[in-house]
Design an enzyme around this catalytic site. Sequence first.
Site: not given
Lengths: 299, 230
Positions: A77-80, A181
């Site tokens: 997932r996009t974490l930053s 997410d």
Amino acid sequence: MQRGRSDVEELAEDESGEELLLSSDRSRQAHITSSSSAEASLRLAFAKFQSTVSAHSPMESNQAKPSLLASESDSQRTLSPYVTGTSVVALKYKDGILMAADMGGSYGSTLRYKSMSRMTPVGKHSLLGASGEISDFQEICKYLDELILHDSMWDDGNSLGPKEVHNYLTRVMYNRRNKFDPFWNSLVLGGVKKGEKYLGMVSMIGLSFVDDHVATGFGNHLARPILRDEWREDLSFEDGVKLLEKCMRVLLYRDRSAVNKLQIAKITEEGVTISQPYSLKTFWGFTAFNNPTAGAEGS
Amino acid sequence: MSRFSPYDNNGGSCVAIAGADYCVIASDTRMSTGYNILTRDHSKIYKLADKCILASSGFQADMKALQKLLAARHLIYQHQHNKQMSCPAMGQLLSNTLYYKRFFPYYTFNVLGGLDNEGKGCVYTYDAVGSYERVGYSAQGSGSVLIMPFLDNQLKSPSPLLLPAQDAVTPLSQSEAIDLVKTCFASATERDIHTVSSRVLFLPKYMVYLMFFFLLPVMPSLGNVENVAF
């Protein structure tokens, strides 16, 4: 599972004693303190949830280190965010909505892309502007294309207005946030349908509201006060553009991820017009800038 | 790199007071995040049924999702039972809905107000995971810690431990209760940054008669001359 349980307790104890500073992504700067027991119970529940999520993750068994939370390299997932756009500013004027966004896409501190258009029309009645992760914005555009397509395939004479699109976006963003997410964007949705003007915003955790003027990211700090002071009902097109340019100029001076190439979009009952990119005039002739090292040691 | 947090606190306060045949529900209209104001005109009150109104504060996205869920459930109930949900029934539904998400809670602090089956005012107060209780008055949200002691002092509710059980609804008249709520918000605004008293939404319920009006700012030092009344 035994180890998992004690880790949860540890984590809960850990968290209940400190302040959590949330990521200072653009304008989100909330501090959560666990002063109230309700919040502490919330955190405990949240910590338990985190542990169940990571304990059941298939990656966990392969890891050598017994970390409670899956590390960034494991997650899909996009974490930053990576390539990001900066503020979008929008306001209601006499005939509809005016929205402005610059054309920069920053890769961290590098101004990597200078021709990213961050505003797009949606259907016949709406205009979407986004700040934050550009790839997520492009994905949202794909979702919206599908939404508008399916709506027009009904061929029933009705078309989705800005209120409907805003609601759809809020639900999409909220659902992504529920799955941990998120689409890492702050979206601005404006439009006119049947003479009624609509301007709203959706944040990456699904927070949504409507107002007469909105701004994302740094715009919330720098542009919003200007708008609160100078916006009024029934602005003419020229006044609206002047006001937006004033806000964008302040952002250009003070936001390091701003570029001096912007577009202004207008949506009225007739439709959407997105201007050609242009630059704002800036003034740097202040005496303080003339000889900046005057009086400094060794100058 | 700090982690993504799915929660945010958007501030604000909600108050409800139950009377013999009415219920006053009020909330302020400020939505904030951290030290910023997002908008000054966002209502935290939502009408679920004829005799049942939900006021919540906390995280706005969760509030919205909760309101939508309850509204949908109420619609199904109406189709199945051919009548509106009563306030106590909605109270139970809300509690169950909140507990359903016990391990990823709705960050909402709710007050449910309305008229029960006998026409008496009823107020239910909740925490984020669904513990609830029927009370005579309640405050939730960022200003609750300031408002609740004041209400305790003014309304002097009998202890719920007494036997025989004594009624918790206030003997005050509706207009007195409304004045009391106005004072609550005025006081909370003095010290709570997330609450303002310049715009307060009121829903006094007398049977099925609903009325909305805005409150005058009580603090002239703010220089705020917003003055809408009708």
